[in-house]
Scaffold this active site. Structure first.
Site, PDB file in Angstrom:
ATOM      1  N   ARG A   1     -13.141  -8.739  -0.177  1.00  0.00           N
ATOM      2  CA  ARG A   1     -11.994  -8.707   0.742  1.00  0.00           C
ATOM      3  C   ARG A   1     -12.496  -8.835   2.161  1.00  0.00           C
ATOM      4  NH1 ARG A   1      -8.490  -5.299  -1.835  1.00  0.00           N
ATOM      5  NH2 ARG A   1      -6.906  -6.493  -0.754  1.00  0.00           N
TER       6      ARG A   1
ATOM      7  N   GLU B   1       0.889  -1.147   0.000  1.00  0.00           N
ATOM      8  CA  GLU B   1       0.000   0.000   0.000  1.00  0.00           C
ATOM      9  C   GLU B   1       0.937   1.209   0.000  1.00  0.00           C
ATOM     10  OE1 GLU B   1      -3.376  -0.020   2.712  1.00  0.00           O
ATOM     11  OE2 GLU B   1      -3.317  -2.195   2.799  1.00  0.00           O
TER      12      GLU B   1
END
Length: 261
Positions: A248, A3
């Site tokens: 997710r 990320e």
DNA sequence: AGCGATGTTCGCCG
DNA sequence: TCGGCGAACATCGC
């Protein structure tokens, strides 16, 4: 890995190790990683140097005059600068050989990353429809982005056209710290809450960058060490809830993060 | 040995 | 057009 904090770590690593060295050879060991032809990659890079780099969200753009090499890392990408004498790192997919004793390896274990060549940063961001970079954005721009959206907040964070750089793990941490339920409609947030959220985005990402993206040694009071079944909230000891969203798994504390704000 | 995984994208439907 | 979902992509580690 990546990320935003991880990609920022890659950027700093590349800046520290790989700028200003002549690129004399490029070895592509798996073409599926390229969004462009190998010949165009070589034409754009050979005989040039990595001049500088810019990160936008989870993408790293390396300037080579006149074009940019775009690196994306998927879920399992990495960079490694290593001595030519040594074997290339495992799962290297592209190796940039410099006119020095060193090479830079672009590593992608699960093949989710991609390399691309683009003419300008602005064009790239526009084509990818990327939102503001989450770490560099200012408050007014963030507020504008929030007010344009109607999605639930967890989905908004996962959508890189809202803001760029925050993914599944850091969005959980940001929402936990902001005491916002992940299914809250983003346009129901009031100014004070938006401000708080903004501050927490910056703080969580800053901490992540300082940790160089390593999630394995987070202090107990963060949600990150508790993102698994049967864990308890470090603030109130309530059992953490796991939920599914957009395919997710997200985690939150049902007591600290109430729907209403 | 099957399942899950820090990401993106596309098609479908409301 | 937007939002949400599910699947696909590829492959390794637990």
């Amino acid at each position: 890995m990546p990320e935003l904090p991880e990609v920022e770590t890659f950027k700093r690593y590349l800046d520290k190790t790989s700028l200003k060295q002549l690129i004399k050879k490029i070895i592509v060991t798996d073409h599926r990683i390229l969004k462009i032809d190998e010949s165009f990659l070589k034409e754009s890079l050979l005989g040039k140097k990595f001049e500088s780099s810019i990160r936008h969200g989870k993408y790293l753009l390396v300037f080579l005059n006149p074009r940019y090499l775009v690196m994306h890392f998927g879920m399992t990408g990495d960079l490694e600068y290593y001595n030519k004498k040594d074997d290339p790192p495992k799962y290297s997919k592209v190796i940039f050989q410099f006119n020095t004793d060193f090479n830079l390896a672009y590593i992608s274990t699960r093949m989710f990353g991609k390399l691309d060549i683009v003419d300008s940063i602005e064009e790239f961001i526009k084509n990818k429809k990327l939102g503001l970079d989450a770490y560099k954005m200012g408050f007014e721009d963030f507020k504008g982005a929030v007010e344009k959206r109607t999605a639930i907040i967890k989905n908004a964070f996962l959508n890189q056209s809202f803001i760029a750089g925050v993914g599944n793990i850091y969005s959980d941490e940001i929402l936990f710290r902001s005491k916002i339920h992940p299914k809250t409609k983003i346009n129901s947030l009031h100014e004070g809450k938006i401000k708080e959220l903004f501050t927490n985005i910056k703080d969580v990402l800053k901490f992540g960058i300082e940790k160089q993206g390593d999630l394995s040694t987070y202090p107990n009071q963060f949600l990150i060490p508790h993102r698994k079944l049967e864990e308890r909230c470090p603030a109130c000891n309530t059992e953490i809830t796991r939920f599914e969203i957009g395919g997710r798994h997200g985690f939150f504390c049902p007591k600290c993060q109430k729907e209403e704000n």
